[in-house]
Write an enzyme that holds these catalytic residues in place. Structure first.
Site, PDB file in Angstrom:
ATOM      1  N   LYS A   1      -6.971   4.631   9.510  1.00  0.00           N
ATOM      2  CA  LYS A   1      -8.061   4.027   8.517  1.00  0.00           C
ATOM      3  C   LYS A   1      -9.150   3.641   9.478  1.00  0.00           C
ATOM      4  O   LYS A   1     -10.328   4.245   9.276  1.00  0.00           O
ATOM      5  CB  LYS A   1      -7.622   2.774   7.840  1.00  0.00           C
ATOM      6  CG  LYS A   1      -6.953   3.073   6.483  1.00  0.00           C
ATOM      7  CD  LYS A   1      -5.566   3.384   6.639  1.00  0.00           C
ATOM      8  CE  LYS A   1      -4.762   3.636   5.329  1.00  0.00           C
ATOM      9  NZ  LYS A   1      -3.399   2.956   5.235  1.00  0.00           N
TER      10      LYS A   1
ATOM     11  N   ASP B   1      -0.190  -7.378   9.020  1.00  0.00           N
ATOM     12  CA  ASP B   1      -0.393  -5.693   8.855  1.00  0.00           C
ATOM     13  C   ASP B   1      -2.042  -5.597   8.726  1.00  0.00           C
ATOM     14  O   ASP B   1      -2.646  -6.079   7.833  1.00  0.00           O
ATOM     15  CB  ASP B   1       0.358  -5.324   7.573  1.00  0.00           C
ATOM     16  CG  ASP B   1      -0.024  -3.698   7.356  1.00  0.00           C
ATOM     17  OD1 ASP B   1      -0.929  -3.008   8.144  1.00  0.00           O
ATOM     18  OD2 ASP B   1       0.456  -3.289   6.343  1.00  0.00           O
TER      19      ASP B   1
ATOM     20  N   TRP C   1       0.787  -3.122  -0.311  1.00  0.00           N
ATOM     21  CA  TRP C   1       1.079  -2.830   0.813  1.00  0.00           C
ATOM     22  C   TRP C   1       2.167  -4.071   1.366  1.00  0.00           C
ATOM     23  O   TRP C   1       3.159  -4.029   1.862  1.00  0.00           O
ATOM     24  CB  TRP C   1       0.261  -2.700   2.026  1.00  0.00           C
ATOM     25  CG  TRP C   1      -0.498  -1.399   2.019  1.00  0.00           C
ATOM     26  CD1 TRP C   1      -1.525  -0.992   1.518  1.00  0.00           C
ATOM     27  CD2 TRP C   1       0.259  -0.208   2.127  1.00  0.00           C
ATOM     28  NE1 TRP C   1      -1.933   0.264   1.308  1.00  0.00           N
ATOM     29  CE2 TRP C   1      -0.630   0.983   1.635  1.00  0.00           C
ATOM     30  CE3 TRP C   1       1.510   0.441   2.394  1.00  0.00           C
ATOM     31  CZ2 TRP C   1      -0.368   2.172   1.687  1.00  0.00           C
ATOM     32  CZ3 TRP C   1       1.845   1.714   2.248  1.00  0.00           C
ATOM     33  CH2 TRP C   1       0.779   2.604   2.021  1.00  0.00           C
TER      34      TRP C   1
END
Ligand SMILES: *Cc1c(COP(=O)(O)O)cnc(C)c1O
Length: 359
Positions: free
Chosen positions: A195, A171, A102
């Site tokens: 999530k 993030d 990511w």
């Protein structure tokens, strides 16, 4: 009805109590005679839903008053662009730590807007560690420093956050709300909801107010934080149903004692799993122990020819979505807030049994 233990990395398990409330309220939301999906985002009922979700999230994370909370669309991936578009201001470079898949995506997107300085990278060891902060090559001209607090695929998680002079951006898609957080250390935090917050389609942004209103020239209004802040995240139709479900998740967290309590549960759940892996010669975790994630636990089997049998045996016991990401191989158990401890216990039992039969 039969519900499985769902170890999906995302979209991921939601608390059963939240789904039951949503089910009860599906056709007639509290006497309005309609579903939340069917009501105007300007209606009194929805404004109340939005305001209480905002207040509950503020309370859970103890977000200071000089921060703006935004409920957006576009996923964390859109934030990969919005962050540089809004935070570069008159600078031309930003610092990024590369701790996994990511981070890499965030770096690639930022590269469309500025010169990216990768201050450290864990790629040399397949992202199984976080390079020591003392060795980071920070640039004094960087507009901000970007990290990914928890790499969902590799399973590495920051345990402490760096003290940098540049504004810190994170993030937190896969570990927000998993533990208490000192928001004041960050300039901006973002997280896709699917999530640990709610269903896909909602993205939460927490941004320090003094950073608003300085987007680069030509920024589309929908990508300008200030536009959303000004409109209370209703500059266009927000993802109303996802916002409502996120609000139910926040209430669920509060009822369970907030972030201290959930963090204790998360520590217990992840320790059980890592202990099971470490106490066996059959299973292995590729991640350095000091940075192992409490949310995403990757592990491999001694012989990857047994992976398919492990997965199908798990499936018959109602343990689903355990297949690891192809970049790591083996298995990955995502054990977000909503995954009950009983799911971890069942997985640990199954792992022991599988090892006895195949080890
Ligand atoms: C899932 C995830 C993303 C991508 O989120 P989208 O909502 O699909 O854009 C980004 N960062 C992290 C850490 C993630 O776990």
């Amino acid at each position: 009805m039969s519900r499985v233990f769902n170890f999906s990395a995302g979209p991921a398990a939601l608390p059963l109590e939240v789904l039951e409330t949503a089910q009860r309220e599906l056709l007639d939301y509290r006497g309005t005679g309609m579903s939340v999906m069917e009501m105007s985002h300007r209606s009194k009922a929805f404004i109340e839903i939005a305001e209480s979700a905002t207040a509950d999230l503020k309370a859970l994370l103890e977000i200071p008053d000089d921060y703006q909370l935004l409920f957006l669309q576009g996923g964390a991936t859109t934030q990969f662009a919005m962050v540089p578009m809004n935070l570069l201001q008159d600078r031309t470079t930003a610092d990024y730590v590369n701790t996994g898949s990511w981070s890499k995506k965030a770096i690639a997107e930022a590269g469309r807007f500025c010169s990216v300085n990768v201050v450290a990278s864990g790629e040399d060891r397949n992202f199984s560690y976080i390079p020591d902060v003392d060795g980071w090559s920070l640039n004094p001209d960087a507009a901000y420093l970007h990290i990914c607090s928890n790499e969902t695929i590799g399973g590495v998680q920051f345990q402490d956050f760096p003290d940098a002079s540049a504004p810190l951006v994170a993030d937190m898609s896969s570990d927000i709300l998993s533990r208490p957080l000192d928001v004041s250390r960050f300039a901006l935090i973002y997280a896709g909801a699917q999530k640990n917050i709610g269903p896909a389609g909602l993205t939460v942004v927490i941004v320090r107010k003094d950073l608003l209103g300085r987007a680069r020239a030509g920024t589309p209004s929908m990508l300008d934080y200030a536009v959303h802040a000004e409109a209370g995240s209703m500059s266009n139709t927000p993802p109303t149903y996802a916002w409502y479900l996120a609000g139910l998740v926040f209430q669920w967290l509060k009822a369970r004692g907030g972030l201290d309590a959930i963090a204790a549960t998360n520590r217990r759940k992840s320790s059980k799993l890592y202990d099971a892996v470490d106490q066996s010669n059959f299973y292995q975790c590729p991640v350095e122990p000091s940075v192992r994630s409490s949310m995403n636990v990757p592990f491999t089997l001694a012989d990857d020819a047994l992976d398919a049998a492990f997965l199908s045996g798990a499936e018959t016991r109602g343990l689903t979505n355990l297949k690891g990401h192809r970049s790591v191989g083996g298995m990955r158990a995502s054990i977000y807030n909503a995954v009950p401890e009983a799911a971890v216990d069942a997985l640990v039992d199954y792992m022991g049994e599988f090892e006895r039969d195949n080890g």
